[in-house]
Scaffold this motif. Structure first.
Motif, PDB file in Angstrom:
ATOM      1  N   ARG A 276       0.841  -1.213   0.000  1.00 31.11           N
ATOM      2  CA  ARG A 276       0.000   0.000   0.000  1.00 31.11           C
ATOM      3  C   ARG A 276       0.870   1.255   0.000  1.00 31.11           C
ATOM      4  N   LEU A 277       1.940   1.215   0.781  1.00 30.85           N
ATOM      5  CA  LEU A 277       2.854   2.357   0.828  1.00 30.85           C
ATOM      6  C   LEU A 277       3.499   2.579  -0.537  1.00 30.85           C
ATOM      7  N   GLN A 278       3.894   1.498  -1.197  1.00 32.61           N
ATOM      8  CA  GLN A 278       4.522   1.638  -2.516  1.00 32.61           C
ATOM      9  C   GLN A 278       3.534   2.167  -3.547  1.00 32.61           C
ATOM     10  N   ALA A 279       2.272   1.783  -3.431  1.00 35.89           N
ATOM     11  CA  ALA A 279       1.264   2.288  -4.362  1.00 35.89           C
ATOM     12  C   ALA A 279       1.150   3.810  -4.261  1.00 35.89           C
ATOM     13  N   CYS A 280       1.225   4.319  -3.044  1.00 35.11           N
ATOM     14  CA  CYS A 280       1.180   5.779  -2.858  1.00 35.11           C
ATOM     15  C   CYS A 280       2.455   6.434  -3.379  1.00 35.11           C
ATOM     16  N   MET A 281       3.597   5.759  -3.212  1.00 35.38           N
ATOM     17  CA  MET A 281       4.850   6.289  -3.757  1.00 35.38           C
ATOM     18  C   MET A 281       4.777   6.373  -5.279  1.00 35.38           C
ATOM     19  N   ALA A 282       4.137   5.390  -5.894  1.00 35.55           N
ATOM     20  CA  ALA A 282       3.985   5.414  -7.343  1.00 35.55           C
ATOM     21  C   ALA A 282       3.142   6.610  -7.777  1.00 35.55           C
ATOM     22  N   GLU A 283       2.097   6.926  -7.005  1.00 36.47           N
ATOM     23  CA  GLU A 283       1.277   8.088  -7.330  1.00 36.47           C
ATOM     24  C   GLU A 283       2.060   9.379  -7.145  1.00 36.47           C
ATOM     25  N   LEU A 284       2.974   9.389  -6.184  1.00 41.86           N
ATOM     26  CA  LEU A 284       3.825  10.564  -5.988  1.00 41.86           C
ATOM     27  C   LEU A 284       4.983  10.596  -6.979  1.00 41.86           C
ATOM     28  N   GLY A 285       5.178   9.504  -7.720  1.00 43.42           N
ATOM     29  CA  GLY A 285       6.234   9.452  -8.726  1.00 43.42           C
ATOM     30  C   GLY A 285       7.614   9.198  -8.166  1.00 43.42           C
ATOM     31  N   VAL A 286       7.688   8.584  -6.982  1.00 44.62           N
ATOM     32  CA  VAL A 286       8.986   8.376  -6.323  1.00 44.62           C
ATOM     33  C   VAL A 286       9.366   6.898  -6.419  1.00 44.62           C
ATOM     34  N   PRO A 287      10.484   6.565  -7.083  1.00 42.15           N
ATOM     35  CA  PRO A 287      10.893   5.161  -7.200  1.00 42.15           C
ATOM     36  C   PRO A 287      11.624   4.684  -5.948  1.00 42.15           C
ATOM     37  N   LEU A 288      11.798   3.392  -5.878  1.00 44.90           N
ATOM     38  CA  LEU A 288      12.554   2.796  -4.775  1.00 44.90           C
ATOM     39  C   LEU A 288      14.044   2.992  -5.004  1.00 44.90           C
ATOM     40  N   THR A 289      14.734   3.489  -3.996  1.00 46.95           N
ATOM     41  CA  THR A 289      16.198   3.535  -3.990  1.00 46.95           C
ATOM     42  C   THR A 289      16.675   2.314  -3.217  1.00 46.95           C
ATOM     43  N   ARG A 290      17.353   1.402  -3.904  1.00 44.63           N
ATOM     44  CA  ARG A 290      17.706   0.117  -3.293  1.00 44.63           C
ATOM     45  C   ARG A 290      19.001   0.221  -2.492  1.00 44.63           C
ATOM     46  N   GLU A 291      18.956  -0.345  -1.301  1.00 45.56           N
ATOM     47  CA  GLU A 291      20.141  -0.523  -0.468  1.00 45.56           C
ATOM     48  C   GLU A 291      20.132  -1.972   0.023  1.00 45.56           C
ATOM     49  N   LYS A 292      21.135  -2.739  -0.417  1.00 46.87           N
ATOM     50  CA  LYS A 292      21.131  -4.183  -0.168  1.00 46.87           C
ATOM     51  C   LYS A 292      21.331  -4.560   1.297  1.00 46.87           C
ATOM     52  N   GLY A 293      21.744  -3.607   2.127  1.00 50.76           N
ATOM     53  CA  GLY A 293      21.955  -3.929   3.536  1.00 50.76           C
ATOM     54  C   GLY A 293      20.682  -4.045   4.347  1.00 50.76           C
ATOM     55  N   PHE A 294      19.529  -3.621   3.784  1.00 53.03           N
ATOM     56  CA  PHE A 294      18.232  -3.831   4.419  1.00 53.03           C
ATOM     57  C   PHE A 294      17.786  -5.263   4.073  1.00 53.03           C
ATOM     58  N   HIS A 295      17.667  -6.132   5.069  1.00 56.07           N
ATOM     59  CA  HIS A 295      17.405  -7.543   4.800  1.00 56.07           C
ATOM     60  C   HIS A 295      16.014  -7.958   5.275  1.00 56.07           C
ATOM     61  N   GLN A 296      15.163  -8.285   4.322  1.00 53.28           N
ATOM     62  CA  GLN A 296      13.846  -8.825   4.639  1.00 53.28           C
ATOM     63  C   GLN A 296      13.959 -10.252   5.164  1.00 53.28           C
ATOM     64  N   PHE A 297      14.868 -11.035   4.606  1.00 51.81           N
ATOM     65  CA  PHE A 297      15.101 -12.442   4.962  1.00 51.81           C
ATOM     66  C   PHE A 297      13.823 -13.268   4.889  1.00 51.81           C
ATOM     67  N   ASP A 298      13.257 -13.309   3.702  1.00 51.73           N
ATOM     68  CA  ASP A 298      12.133 -14.199   3.434  1.00 51.73           C
ATOM     69  C   ASP A 298      12.673 -15.598   3.132  1.00 51.73           C
ATOM     70  N   VAL A 299      13.221 -16.241   4.161  1.00 44.76           N
ATOM     71  CA  VAL A 299      13.789 -17.585   4.034  1.00 44.76           C
ATOM     72  C   VAL A 299      13.500 -18.360   5.318  1.00 44.76           C
TER      73      VAL A 299
END
Length: 512
Positions: A276-299
């Protein structure tokens, strides 16, 4: 009758009497030619004086003097534009972003609070940090312990928002509004709002290092994707996963707060808070800036393969602490994470950073994950292979095979002889006199793999010592792995000694 002689002689005498003397005619012609030659010479001489250099110069000077003596025409030209000078006084240079400029918003639920608050205590510093834990309902507080935690806030009622996803939960809407609710508290001197879950541990020093790279006065939406390719397809590769942490700059949070509730109403069918947050970012026209040190760890399973080959980037966060196994063996999750705090406090910039070197006399490959583990492999393997995580973990979708990760992996120990000898971090000491750390790693107590290779057996190495100088400015330069060197060790039997530090000029980790 006249005779023939008379006929011929009479005319001759007559003709002779009428002609001039030949010599006299030739003299007259010579005089005429000489006169003409003289006239021609005088004419040519007179003409040449007009084309001689000196005369040309005199004519040019005369012409220039004549032109200069004439009145000059008045030509109106546009004025030359002068550079615009900014008279606004220069602003004093801003201080670099520090921990006081960050406001944390921790997503939590009352039914899990009693257990998960212990994860927050591992990294939260109440005297230095600002932020709140956002719960769905009040919880019982323990003043003797809970003063070490962030203040607790109760989220606003979101029941008015429609939620249509068949497998999700209405609480996703509540959690998506944490940044906006933090913004509405009106805290001063805020540069960044950082969102995370109650089962997330932040390395806050590295978080600050990452955010210092970006202009907090601009719109920034910073985070990372899932480790699972299927997760990213199902949600979005353009989405920052909330458990791994999301950083939003102050002006972007301000813009989000103004429109988020309207935005939420347009995306009733989404599953979670972060999409939901990303959907609002898309409306604001702001892309994701990736930083690989943020770890979701979906494992699931063991994180060993991921942590032992951490990417060349600062470690910022660890998520899903309740899902994967403790990162150190024979310990519970909280105590295992507490062990990691020791090297983190001394050299957070270097935490989990991998180095690769070789003991060529014994044909061993050595991988150092500073502050966590050492691996010794029989045989010489290229850095390209060693920097690739080994699959000690399972995909978030357990039926999916290894092709569904968003990065390359390799099988852990293709045969028994290739299984590494593993040494886990046990202690760290900082020597102020030489500004070096000494970390110690002890062999994991597992049976030796059966191997009949005719080469030196690493099983006789019981302990590894690593010397390293802390470098808080490691990430101010372009990213590069540190180099490691195996030091000669003749006095300490059963101990390998390694030096880790910045690579020297022309130093290359070469296989041969």
């Amino acid at each position: 009758m006249i005779n023939q002689t008379q006929k011929h002689t009479q005319p001759l005498f007559t003709m002779k009497g009428n002609q001039k003397d030949p010599a006299e005619g030739w003299t007259s012609k010579k005089i005429t030619l000489c006169f003409l030659a003289l006239i021609s010479f005088l004419y040519i001489s007179y003409s040449l004086q007009f084309v001689s250099p000196s005369n040309l110069c005199r004519q040019q000077q005369s012409f220039t003097a004549h032109v200069q003596s004439q009145p000059k025409p008045k030509v109106s030209l546009p004025p030359i534009p002068q550079p615009i000078t900014d008279t606004t006084p220069e602003k004093p240079q801003e201080a670099k972003t520090n921990i006081s400029h960050i406001v944390f918003g921790i997503a939590a639920s009352a039914n899990m609070w009693g257990h998960r608050k212990n994860y927050i205590k591992l990294w939260w510093k109440a005297d230095q940090m600002r932020g709140n834990v956002w719960l769905d309902q009040p919880v019982k507080m323990e003043p003797e312990h809970d003063h070490l935690l962030p203040p607790i806030k109760i989220s606003s009622d979101t029941s008015k928002f429609e939620y249509k996803h068949p497998r999700g939960h209405q609480s996703a809407i509540r959690l998506s509004r944490i940044v906006s609710e933090n913004f509405r508290l009106g805290m001063e001197n805020v540069r960044w709002f950082v969102m995370g879950d109650d089962d997330t541990v932040f390395v806050t020093e590295n978080l600050v290092r990452v955010l210092q790279k970006y202009d907090h006065n601009q719109f920034y939406y910073i985070g990372s994707s899932s480790e699972s390719h299927l997760q990213n397809i199902y949600f979005s590769y353009n989405m920052a996963y909330g458990g791994g942490g999301i950083a939003i700059s102050y002006p972007l949070a301000k813009a989000l707060e103004k429109m988020q509730d309207r935005c939420i109403e347009r995306y009733t069918g989404l599953y979670g808070s972060d999409d939901r947050l990303q959907a609002c970012m898309a409306e604001l026209g702001v892309p994701l800036t990736r930083e690989k040190g943020f770890h979701q760890f979906d494992v699931y399973g063991s994180l060993f393969g991921l942590l032992a080959a951490h990417p060349v980037t600062p470690l910022v966060s660890l998520h899903h602490l309740d899902v994967f196994e403790p990162i150190f063996p024979n310990m519970d999750r909280v105590h295992a994470l507490q062990r990691l705090q020791a090297p983190m406090k001394i050299d957070s910039a270097g935490l989990l950073q991998q180095s690769i070197c070789y003991d060529k006399t014994r044909s061993w490959t050595v991988s150092v994950s500073w502050g966590y583990t050492i691996q010794i492999f029989r045989g010489i393997f290229s850095p390209r292979e060693i920097e690739m995580p080994s699959r000690t973990f399972l995909n978030w979708y357990k039926k999916a095979d290894y092709t569904t990760y968003e990065f390359n992996t390799h099988r852990f120990g293709r045969n028994p002889c290739q299984q590494p000898f593993v040494y886990y971090f046990s202690n760290v000491v900082y020597n102020k006199n030489v500004s070096h750390t000494a970390t110690e790693y002890v062999r994991d107590r597992v049976p030796d793999p059966e191997c009949h290779w005719k080469m030196a057996n690493p099983s006789r190495i019981k302990k590894v010592q690593v010397y390293k100088a802390p470098n808080p400015h490691l990430w101010d330069k372009s990213p590069r792995r540190n180099c490691c060197r195996i030091l000669p060790n003749t006095k300490k039997n059963g101990t390998m000694v390694i030096d880790v530090g910045a690579c020297n000029e022309d130093e290359v980790v070469e296989v041969r």
